[in-house]
Design a protein around this motif. Sequence first.
Motif, PDB file in Angstrom:
ATOM      1  N   ALA A  86     -16.077 -88.568  78.711  1.00 48.20           N
ATOM      2  CA  ALA A  86     -16.280 -89.600  79.632  1.00 48.20           C
ATOM      3  C   ALA A  86     -17.326 -88.926  80.792  1.00 48.20           C
ATOM      4  CB  ALA A  86     -15.110 -90.192  80.356  1.00 48.20           C
ATOM      5  N   LYS A  88     -19.567 -86.621  80.431  1.00 46.91           N
ATOM      6  CA  LYS A  88     -21.108 -86.625  79.816  1.00 46.91           C
ATOM      7  C   LYS A  88     -21.693 -87.821  79.738  1.00 46.91           C
ATOM      8  CE  LYS A  88     -20.165 -82.445  76.722  1.00 46.91           C
ATOM      9  NZ  LYS A  88     -20.332 -82.046  75.391  1.00 46.91           N
ATOM     10  N   ASP A  89     -20.880 -89.042  79.503  1.00 50.86           N
ATOM     11  CA  ASP A  89     -21.514 -90.211  79.293  1.00 50.86           C
ATOM     12  C   ASP A  89     -21.815 -90.675  80.798  1.00 50.86           C
ATOM     13  OD1 ASP A  89     -21.001 -90.362  76.500  1.00 50.86           O
ATOM     14  OD2 ASP A  89     -19.086 -91.451  76.584  1.00 50.86           O
ATOM     15  N   LYS A  92     -25.027 -88.956  81.761  1.00 47.11           N
ATOM     16  CA  LYS A  92     -26.177 -89.531  80.770  1.00 47.11           C
ATOM     17  C   LYS A  92     -26.500 -90.926  81.432  1.00 47.11           C
ATOM     18  CE  LYS A  92     -25.295 -87.548  76.353  1.00 47.11           C
ATOM     19  NZ  LYS A  92     -25.085 -87.682  74.998  1.00 47.11           N
ATOM     20  N   LYS A  93     -25.757 -91.673  82.164  1.00 43.75           N
ATOM     21  CA  LYS A  93     -25.903 -93.009  82.558  1.00 43.75           C
ATOM     22  C   LYS A  93     -26.839 -92.932  83.851  1.00 43.75           C
ATOM     23  CE  LYS A  93     -22.579 -95.840  80.418  1.00 43.75           C
ATOM     24  NZ  LYS A  93     -21.202 -96.341  80.648  1.00 43.75           N
TER      25      LYS A  93
END
Length: 95
Positions: A86, A88-89, A92-93
Amino acid sequence: MVERVVERTDGVTGERVVETETATGPVIVERRSSGGGLLIGLVLLIAVIVGAVYLINQNNRENIKTNAVTSAAESVGDAAKDVGGAAKDAAKKID
């Protein structure tokens, strides 16, 4: 020949003493006892069996505890992977 027999019992063990005296020889004494040794052996056997059952059950309880701790550690590890994914996600956002 003279023979004298004395029998005694205390309810648990019995003892029989036979004294035989011959005209030309010494006094011969026979002693017989019953019950005491057998009773002590039986009590010791029962104690050993009870001790073995206790140790086996204690070992089983230790195995159950170990399995519970292992399962909890695996769950924490899985949760940490989910949190890492989560993060990492989310990174990225933001980029």
